[in-house]
Design a protein around this motif. Structure first.
Motif, PDB file in Angstrom:
ATOM      1  N   ASP A  80       0.811  -1.221   0.000  1.00 15.88           N
ATOM      2  CA  ASP A  80       0.000   0.000   0.000  1.00 15.88           C
ATOM      3  C   ASP A  80       0.848   1.277   0.000  1.00 15.88           C
ATOM      4  O   ASP A  80       0.319   2.385  -0.023  1.00 15.88           O
ATOM      5  CB  ASP A  80      -0.987  -0.004   1.164  1.00 15.88           C
ATOM      6  N   MET A  81       2.146   1.131  -0.011  1.00 15.26           N
ATOM      7  CA  MET A  81       3.066   2.277  -0.081  1.00 15.26           C
ATOM      8  C   MET A  81       3.544   2.539  -1.502  1.00 15.26           C
ATOM      9  O   MET A  81       4.444   3.343  -1.709  1.00 15.26           O
ATOM     10  CB  MET A  81       4.272   2.038   0.825  1.00 15.26           C
ATOM     11  N   LEU A  82       2.932   1.880  -2.479  1.00 15.12           N
ATOM     12  CA  LEU A  82       3.388   1.995  -3.868  1.00 15.12           C
ATOM     13  C   LEU A  82       3.397   3.446  -4.352  1.00 15.12           C
ATOM     14  O   LEU A  82       4.357   3.884  -4.981  1.00 15.12           O
ATOM     15  CB  LEU A  82       2.529   1.134  -4.790  1.00 15.12           C
ATOM     16  N   ALA A  83       2.357   4.198  -4.040  1.00 18.28           N
ATOM     17  CA  ALA A  83       2.311   5.596  -4.489  1.00 18.28           C
ATOM     18  C   ALA A  83       3.479   6.391  -3.916  1.00 18.28           C
ATOM     19  O   ALA A  83       4.108   7.182  -4.617  1.00 18.28           O
ATOM     20  CB  ALA A  83       0.981   6.225  -4.097  1.00 18.28           C
ATOM     21  N   ASP A  84       3.792   6.161  -2.648  1.00 13.66           N
ATOM     22  CA  ASP A  84       4.909   6.857  -2.023  1.00 13.66           C
ATOM     23  C   ASP A  84       6.226   6.416  -2.642  1.00 13.66           C
ATOM     24  O   ASP A  84       7.113   7.235  -2.893  1.00 13.66           O
ATOM     25  CB  ASP A  84       4.911   6.585  -0.515  1.00 13.66           C
ATOM     26  N   LEU A  85       6.351   5.120  -2.920  1.00 12.99           N
ATOM     27  CA  LEU A  85       7.549   4.585  -3.558  1.00 12.99           C
ATOM     28  C   LEU A  85       7.795   5.252  -4.906  1.00 12.99           C
ATOM     29  O   LEU A  85       8.893   5.709  -5.199  1.00 12.99           O
ATOM     30  CB  LEU A  85       7.409   3.075  -3.723  1.00 12.99           C
ATOM     31  N   VAL A  86       6.758   5.333  -5.721  1.00 16.05           N
ATOM     32  CA  VAL A  86       6.892   5.943  -7.046  1.00 16.05           C
ATOM     33  C   VAL A  86       7.179   7.443  -6.907  1.00 16.05           C
ATOM     34  O   VAL A  86       8.041   7.989  -7.599  1.00 16.05           O
ATOM     35  CB  VAL A  86       5.645   5.676  -7.914  1.00 16.05           C
ATOM     36  N   ALA A  87       6.487   8.119  -5.990  1.00  8.16           N
ATOM     37  CA  ALA A  87       6.705   9.561  -5.801  1.00  8.16           C
ATOM     38  C   ALA A  87       8.144   9.860  -5.387  1.00  8.16           C
ATOM     39  O   ALA A  87       8.717  10.866  -5.797  1.00  8.16           O
ATOM     40  CB  ALA A  87       5.738  10.105  -4.762  1.00  8.16           C
ATOM     41  N   ARG A  88       8.737   8.991  -4.589  1.00  5.64           N
ATOM     42  CA  ARG A  88      10.116   9.185  -4.162  1.00  5.64           C
ATOM     43  C   ARG A  88      11.101   8.904  -5.295  1.00  5.64           C
ATOM     44  O   ARG A  88      12.231   9.351  -5.261  1.00  5.64           O
ATOM     45  CB  ARG A  88      10.455   8.254  -2.991  1.00  5.64           C
ATOM     46  N   SER A  89      10.684   8.121  -6.290  1.00  5.42           N
ATOM     47  CA  SER A  89      11.599   7.592  -7.285  1.00  5.42           C
ATOM     48  C   SER A  89      11.640   8.334  -8.608  1.00  5.42           C
ATOM     49  O   SER A  89      12.670   8.378  -9.261  1.00  5.42           O
ATOM     50  CB  SER A  89      11.244   6.130  -7.581  1.00  5.42           C
ATOM     51  N   VAL A  90      10.519   8.878  -9.038  1.00  5.00           N
ATOM     52  CA  VAL A  90      10.464   9.509 -10.364  1.00  5.00           C
ATOM     53  C   VAL A  90      11.081  10.899 -10.331  1.00  5.00           C
ATOM     54  O   VAL A  90      11.213  11.503  -9.271  1.00  5.00           O
ATOM     55  CB  VAL A  90       9.015   9.573 -10.909  1.00  5.00           C
ATOM     56  N   PRO A  91      11.465  11.415 -11.484  1.00  3.28           N
ATOM     57  CA  PRO A  91      12.021  12.779 -11.533  1.00  3.28           C
ATOM     58  C   PRO A  91      11.049  13.797 -10.944  1.00  3.28           C
ATOM     59  O   PRO A  91       9.824  13.661 -11.062  1.00  3.28           O
ATOM     60  CB  PRO A  91      12.226  13.022 -13.028  1.00  3.28           C
ATOM     61  N   ARG A  92      11.603  14.782 -10.329  1.00  5.06           N
ATOM     62  CA  ARG A  92      10.799  15.805  -9.632  1.00  5.06           C
ATOM     63  C   ARG A  92       9.767  16.461 -10.554  1.00  5.06           C
ATOM     64  O   ARG A  92       8.640  16.707 -10.149  1.00  5.06           O
ATOM     65  CB  ARG A  92      11.733  16.851  -9.040  1.00  5.06           C
ATOM     66  N   ASP A  93      10.132  16.733 -11.818  1.00  8.73           N
ATOM     67  CA  ASP A  93       9.193  17.414 -12.709  1.00  8.73           C
ATOM     68  C   ASP A  93       8.047  16.506 -13.159  1.00  8.73           C
ATOM     69  O   ASP A  93       7.092  16.971 -13.757  1.00  8.73           O
ATOM     70  CB  ASP A  93       9.922  18.033 -13.908  1.00  8.73           C
ATOM     71  N   TRP A  94       8.105  15.220 -12.867  1.00 16.66           N
ATOM     72  CA  TRP A  94       6.992  14.305 -13.162  1.00 16.66           C
ATOM     73  C   TRP A  94       5.954  14.301 -12.046  1.00 16.66           C
ATOM     74  O   TRP A  94       4.808  13.964 -12.268  1.00 16.66           O
ATOM     75  CB  TRP A  94       7.507  12.881 -13.313  1.00 16.66           C
ATOM     76  N   ARG A  95       6.358  14.656 -10.861  1.00 16.61           N
ATOM     77  CA  ARG A  95       5.502  14.534  -9.679  1.00 16.61           C
ATOM     78  C   ARG A  95       4.298  15.461  -9.766  1.00 16.61           C
ATOM     79  O   ARG A  95       4.418  16.618 -10.105  1.00 16.61           O
ATOM     80  CB  ARG A  95       6.294  14.825  -8.409  1.00 16.61           C
ATOM     81  N   GLY A  96       3.122  14.903  -9.472  1.00 13.29           N
ATOM     82  CA  GLY A  96       1.889  15.676  -9.470  1.00 13.29           C
ATOM     83  C   GLY A  96       1.261  15.853 -10.835  1.00 13.29           C
ATOM     84  O   GLY A  96       0.227  16.484 -10.957  1.00 13.29           O
ATOM     85  N   ASP A  98      -0.411  14.284 -14.475  1.00  8.30           N
ATOM     86  CA  ASP A  98      -1.142  13.122 -14.972  1.00  8.30           C
ATOM     87  C   ASP A  98      -0.323  12.322 -15.978  1.00  8.30           C
ATOM     88  O   ASP A  98      -0.539  11.125 -16.149  1.00  8.30           O
ATOM     89  CB  ASP A  98      -2.466  13.544 -15.623  1.00  8.30           C
ATOM     90  N   SER A  99       0.579  12.991 -16.665  1.00  8.33           N
ATOM     91  CA  SER A  99       1.427  12.313 -17.643  1.00  8.33           C
ATOM     92  C   SER A  99       2.763  13.048 -17.733  1.00  8.33           C
ATOM     93  O   SER A  99       2.902  14.167 -17.252  1.00  8.33           O
ATOM     94  CB  SER A  99       0.744  12.276 -19.016  1.00  8.33           C
ATOM     95  N   ALA A 100       3.721  12.377 -18.346  1.00  9.95           N
ATOM     96  CA  ALA A 100       5.048  12.972 -18.527  1.00  9.95           C
ATOM     97  C   ALA A 100       5.655  12.408 -19.800  1.00  9.95           C
ATOM     98  O   ALA A 100       5.378  11.274 -20.181  1.00  9.95           O
ATOM     99  CB  ALA A 100       5.937  12.653 -17.329  1.00  9.95           C
ATOM    100  N   GLU A 101       6.462  13.224 -20.457  1.00  7.20           N
ATOM    101  CA  GLU A 101       7.163  12.734 -21.639  1.00  7.20           C
ATOM    102  C   GLU A 101       8.284  11.813 -21.187  1.00  7.20           C
ATOM    103  O   GLU A 101       8.976  12.091 -20.213  1.00  7.20           O
ATOM    104  CB  GLU A 101       7.738  13.904 -22.434  1.00  7.20           C
ATOM    105  N   TRP A 102       8.435  10.716 -21.912  1.00  7.87           N
ATOM    106  CA  TRP A 102       9.477   9.756 -21.559  1.00  7.87           C
ATOM    107  C   TRP A 102      10.100   9.202 -22.816  1.00  7.87           C
ATOM    108  O   TRP A 102       9.410   8.798 -23.749  1.00  7.87           O
ATOM    109  CB  TRP A 102       8.889   8.627 -20.716  1.00  7.87           C
ATOM    110  N   ASP A 103      11.398   9.191 -22.831  1.00  8.69           N
ATOM    111  CA  ASP A 103      12.159   8.615 -23.933  1.00  8.69           C
ATOM    112  C   ASP A 103      12.925   7.431 -23.361  1.00  8.69           C
ATOM    113  O   ASP A 103      13.768   7.604 -22.470  1.00  8.69           O
ATOM    114  CB  ASP A 103      13.120   9.654 -24.506  1.00  8.69           C
ATOM    115  N   PRO A 104      12.654   6.213 -23.814  1.00 10.68           N
ATOM    116  CA  PRO A 104      13.320   5.043 -23.244  1.00 10.68           C
ATOM    117  C   PRO A 104      14.842   5.065 -23.390  1.00 10.68           C
ATOM    118  O   PRO A 104      15.533   4.317 -22.708  1.00 10.68           O
ATOM    119  CB  PRO A 104      12.720   3.863 -24.000  1.00 10.68           C
ATOM    120  N   ASP A 105      15.363   5.945 -24.225  1.00  9.51           N
ATOM    121  CA  ASP A 105      16.807   6.041 -24.402  1.00  9.51           C
ATOM    122  C   ASP A 105      17.463   7.001 -23.415  1.00  9.51           C
ATOM    123  O   ASP A 105      18.684   7.085 -23.369  1.00  9.51           O
ATOM    124  CB  ASP A 105      17.134   6.479 -25.831  1.00  9.51           C
ATOM    125  N   THR A 106      16.657   7.721 -22.635  1.00 12.15           N
ATOM    126  CA  THR A 106      17.234   8.628 -21.641  1.00 12.15           C
ATOM    127  C   THR A 106      17.719   7.834 -20.449  1.00 12.15           C
ATOM    128  O   THR A 106      17.378   6.679 -20.260  1.00 12.15           O
ATOM    129  CB  THR A 106      16.208   9.683 -21.180  1.00 12.15           C
TER     130      THR A 106
END
Length: 130
Positions: A80-96, A98-106
């Protein structure tokens, strides 16, 4: 005793990072194994305890005990901590967002990170915990 050893370990492996939004002293350290730790390694390395790197069996046992939770604000990572796990892990500009640009080569987050995220999600579904 165990509390002193645990405090030494936490302080030795905690790194200051101004980009982290975790509120130290309020948000708990998350105790987890290698698979879960791989999700937190890059952007949240100072917010978790990776049981795989602790060599002292007594210290490892202490971190997984109830005593560590109450005395050190350390909690085992739960599904049940998955949301917190992801929030701690993703780049800051993705947080909050609904979507974010992502390039699998980055460099971050990479395909391996998303694979580990799905592995964590599936392991939670299989046995009810991480």
């Amino acid at each position: 005793g165990d509390l002193d050893s645990a405090m030494e370990w936490l302080l030795k492996y905690r790194y200051e990072d101004e980009a982290i939004t975790v509120q130290f002293g309020i948000d708990p350290f998350l105790v987890c194994g290698a698979d879960s730790a791989s999700l937190l390694m890059t952007n949240a390395s100072e917010t978790f305890v990776n049981l795989e790197v602790i060599e002292d069996p007594a210290l490892k046992k202490f971190f997984t005990s109830g005593a560590a939770s109450s005395r050190l604000n350390v909690l085992p990572l739960q599904p049940d901590m998955l949301a917190d796990l992801v929030a701690r892990s993703v780049p800051r500009d993705w947080r909050g967002n609904d979507s974010a640009e992502w390039d699998p080569d980055t460099s971050w987050p990479n395909v391996e990170w998303f694979t580990n995220l799905w592995r964590f999600i599936c392991s939670c579904n299989d046995n009810g915990e991480s």
